[in-house]
Design a protein around this motif. Structure first.
Motif, PDB file in Angstrom:
ATOM      1  N   ARG A  52       0.808  -1.222   0.000  1.00  0.00           N
ATOM      2  CA  ARG A  52       0.000   0.000   0.000  1.00  0.00           C
ATOM      3  C   ARG A  52       0.841   1.272   0.000  1.00  0.00           C
ATOM      4  O   ARG A  52       0.307   2.373  -0.013  1.00  0.00           O
ATOM      5  CB  ARG A  52      -0.942  -0.008   1.210  1.00  0.00           C
ATOM      6  CG  ARG A  52      -1.959  -1.133   1.144  1.00  0.00           C
ATOM      7  CD  ARG A  52      -2.863  -1.129   2.350  1.00  0.00           C
ATOM      8  NE  ARG A  52      -3.781  -2.269   2.319  1.00  0.00           N
ATOM      9  CZ  ARG A  52      -4.632  -2.571   3.286  1.00  0.00           C
ATOM     10  NH1 ARG A  52      -4.674  -1.810   4.379  1.00  0.00           N
ATOM     11  NH2 ARG A  52      -5.417  -3.621   3.189  1.00  0.00           N
ATOM     12  N   GLY A  53       2.153   1.122   0.050  1.00  0.00           N
ATOM     13  CA  GLY A  53       3.013   2.282  -0.099  1.00  0.00           C
ATOM     14  C   GLY A  53       3.373   3.008   1.172  1.00  0.00           C
ATOM     15  O   GLY A  53       3.974   4.084   1.112  1.00  0.00           O
ATOM     16  N   PHE A  54       3.053   2.462   2.322  1.00  0.00           N
ATOM     17  CA  PHE A  54       3.427   3.103   3.577  1.00  0.00           C
ATOM     18  C   PHE A  54       3.637   2.064   4.662  1.00  0.00           C
ATOM     19  O   PHE A  54       3.149   0.937   4.563  1.00  0.00           O
ATOM     20  CB  PHE A  54       2.361   4.111   4.039  1.00  0.00           C
ATOM     21  CG  PHE A  54       1.106   3.465   4.586  1.00  0.00           C
ATOM     22  CD1 PHE A  54       0.981   3.206   5.945  1.00  0.00           C
ATOM     23  CD2 PHE A  54       0.060   3.102   3.753  1.00  0.00           C
ATOM     24  CE1 PHE A  54      -0.157   2.599   6.464  1.00  0.00           C
ATOM     25  CE2 PHE A  54      -1.091   2.495   4.250  1.00  0.00           C
ATOM     26  CZ  PHE A  54      -1.197   2.247   5.618  1.00  0.00           C
ATOM     27  N   THR A  82       8.482 -10.057   9.328  1.00  0.00           N
ATOM     28  CA  THR A  82       9.897 -10.231   9.644  1.00  0.00           C
ATOM     29  C   THR A  82      10.013 -10.535  11.131  1.00  0.00           C
ATOM     30  O   THR A  82       9.602  -9.710  11.955  1.00  0.00           O
ATOM     31  CB  THR A  82      10.711  -8.959   9.322  1.00  0.00           C
ATOM     32  OG1 THR A  82      10.535  -8.615   7.946  1.00  0.00           O
ATOM     33  CG2 THR A  82      12.191  -9.181   9.614  1.00  0.00           C
ATOM     34  N   PRO A  83      10.521 -11.699  11.504  1.00  0.00           N
ATOM     35  CA  PRO A  83      10.646 -12.034  12.931  1.00  0.00           C
ATOM     36  C   PRO A  83      11.565 -11.064  13.657  1.00  0.00           C
ATOM     37  O   PRO A  83      12.386 -10.370  13.041  1.00  0.00           O
ATOM     38  CB  PRO A  83      11.250 -13.451  12.899  1.00  0.00           C
ATOM     39  CG  PRO A  83      10.970 -13.967  11.532  1.00  0.00           C
ATOM     40  CD  PRO A  83      10.994 -12.771  10.621  1.00  0.00           C
ATOM     41  N   TYR A 168      10.525   7.633   2.115  1.00  0.00           N
ATOM     42  CA  TYR A 168      11.476   6.582   1.772  1.00  0.00           C
ATOM     43  C   TYR A 168      11.179   6.159   0.342  1.00  0.00           C
ATOM     44  O   TYR A 168      10.023   6.136  -0.085  1.00  0.00           O
ATOM     45  CB  TYR A 168      11.286   5.396   2.715  1.00  0.00           C
ATOM     46  CG  TYR A 168      12.512   4.549   2.990  1.00  0.00           C
ATOM     47  CD1 TYR A 168      13.728   4.782   2.373  1.00  0.00           C
ATOM     48  CD2 TYR A 168      12.436   3.491   3.890  1.00  0.00           C
ATOM     49  CE1 TYR A 168      14.842   4.004   2.654  1.00  0.00           C
ATOM     50  CE2 TYR A 168      13.548   2.699   4.179  1.00  0.00           C
ATOM     51  CZ  TYR A 168      14.739   2.965   3.550  1.00  0.00           C
ATOM     52  OH  TYR A 168      15.841   2.186   3.817  1.00  0.00           O
ATOM     53  N   LYS A 169      12.210   5.843  -0.411  1.00  0.00           N
ATOM     54  CA  LYS A 169      11.988   5.310  -1.748  1.00  0.00           C
ATOM     55  C   LYS A 169      11.079   4.088  -1.635  1.00  0.00           C
ATOM     56  O   LYS A 169      11.313   3.199  -0.814  1.00  0.00           O
ATOM     57  CB  LYS A 169      13.331   4.918  -2.368  1.00  0.00           C
ATOM     58  CG  LYS A 169      13.259   4.537  -3.832  1.00  0.00           C
ATOM     59  CD  LYS A 169      13.034   5.733  -4.720  1.00  0.00           C
ATOM     60  CE  LYS A 169      13.120   5.356  -6.199  1.00  0.00           C
ATOM     61  NZ  LYS A 169      12.829   6.496  -7.085  1.00  0.00           N
ATOM     62  N   ALA A 174       9.467  -1.089   0.912  1.00  0.00           N
ATOM     63  CA  ALA A 174       8.885  -2.425   0.829  1.00  0.00           C
ATOM     64  C   ALA A 174       9.910  -3.483   1.222  1.00  0.00           C
ATOM     65  O   ALA A 174       9.596  -4.426   1.962  1.00  0.00           O
ATOM     66  CB  ALA A 174       8.371  -2.685  -0.583  1.00  0.00           C
ATOM     67  N   LYS A 175      11.147  -3.313   0.763  1.00  0.00           N
ATOM     68  CA  LYS A 175      12.206  -4.268   1.098  1.00  0.00           C
ATOM     69  C   LYS A 175      12.434  -4.315   2.601  1.00  0.00           C
ATOM     70  O   LYS A 175      12.610  -5.390   3.184  1.00  0.00           O
ATOM     71  CB  LYS A 175      13.491  -3.906   0.365  1.00  0.00           C
ATOM     72  CG  LYS A 175      14.630  -4.882   0.611  1.00  0.00           C
ATOM     73  CD  LYS A 175      15.867  -4.496  -0.187  1.00  0.00           C
ATOM     74  CE  LYS A 175      17.003  -5.480   0.065  1.00  0.00           C
ATOM     75  NZ  LYS A 175      18.226  -5.108  -0.707  1.00  0.00           N
ATOM     76  N   SER A 176      12.427  -3.147   3.244  1.00  0.00           N
ATOM     77  CA  SER A 176      12.641  -3.097   4.694  1.00  0.00           C
ATOM     78  C   SER A 176      11.511  -3.773   5.455  1.00  0.00           C
ATOM     79  O   SER A 176      11.709  -4.254   6.573  1.00  0.00           O
ATOM     80  CB  SER A 176      12.785  -1.645   5.151  1.00  0.00           C
ATOM     81  OG  SER A 176      11.536  -0.965   5.112  1.00  0.00           O
ATOM     82  N   ALA A 177      10.326  -3.807   4.842  1.00  0.00           N
ATOM     83  CA  ALA A 177       9.173  -4.455   5.474  1.00  0.00           C
ATOM     84  C   ALA A 177       9.114  -5.948   5.177  1.00  0.00           C
ATOM     85  O   ALA A 177       8.312  -6.677   5.772  1.00  0.00           O
ATOM     86  CB  ALA A 177       7.881  -3.785   5.012  1.00  0.00           C
ATOM     87  N   GLY A 178       9.938  -6.396   4.238  1.00  0.00           N
ATOM     88  CA  GLY A 178       9.965  -7.812   3.911  1.00  0.00           C
ATOM     89  C   GLY A 178       8.905  -8.254   2.937  1.00  0.00           C
ATOM     90  O   GLY A 178       8.514  -9.421   2.927  1.00  0.00           O
TER      91      GLY A 178
END
Length: 211
Positions: A52-54, A82-83, A168-169, A174-178
């Motif tokens: 969803r972009g956030f 992400t555990p 954030y880009k 999204a990558k940081s959120a897994g």
């Protein structure tokens, strides 16, 4: 709602999240995180697929509090993305609430100094944007001041706001959120503050909170 140069942003009073069952979503945030006035919910069925972009973040003072928040969220029905993990920057994990919003629970501190609790120090909204520079200028032109800015990340100074704001880009967020960065449709969030409603360059809706 139209983007307009006359808008001045002073603070974020709350965010309103779209949910198929707003009462159940509100109960989750109350039971898991102790959030009430700062995170609201509304009934909405706008089409939305994928990311969803956030993301929302709860930043705590120590790992034990992060663990308490994480376990409470899972017990209340959240899905683990992400555990809980130790890293060079600290300790944290990511969960997805039953309504679909993604929550990052984290601390930069590596040692506990007090009994565990579900207290947190900061609530932060991170918007995933396509052009960080353009979005940064958009918000600066509307009165926000930059606290930190490097590469694909911008943190705004919001000392009087109960909710922090960062950019954030989109792909990096999204990558940081897994999760995968692909997504379409509604962001399913309204950012609530003073002033007339508007929509930012990435389609994020700003408006007044409904009381």
């Amino acid at each position: 709602m139209n983007t307009t140069d006359s808008i001045t942003i002073t603070s974020i009073d709350s965010v309103t999240l779209d949910a198929a069952d707003p009462e159940a979503a509100a109960a989750f945030y109350r039971d898991a995180f102790g959030l009430d006035a700062r995170v609201r919910t509304r009934a909405a069925d706008a089409a939305s697929e994928g990311f969803r972009g956030f993301t929302m973040s709860l930043v705590a003072s120590q790992p034990a509090n992060v663990t308490a928040l994480f376990e409470a969220a899972v017990a209340a029905g959240a899905t683990v993305l992400t555990p809980l993990t130790k890293s060079l920057w600290g300790f944290g994990g990511v969960v997805q609430a039953p309504d679909g919003a993604i929550w990052n629970l984290a601390t930069s501190t590596k040692k506990d100094t007090a009994p565990a609790s579900r207290e947190f120090e900061h609530l932060v909204l991170l918007l995933g944007v396509e052009d960080v520079g353009a979005s940064k200028k958009f918000y600066v032109d509307r009165g926000l001041k930059v606290a930190k800015s490097f590469g694909s990340y911008v943190d705004f100074a919001t000392p009087s706001s109960p909710i922090g704001l960062g950019l954030y880009k989109r792909r990096a967020l999204a990558k940081s959120a897994g999760i995968a960065s692909e997504g379409s449709g509604s962001h399913r969030i309204r950012i609530d503050g003073a002033g007339d409603p508007f929509v930012d360059p990435d389609g994020f809706e700003w408006g007044a909170a409904e009381h």
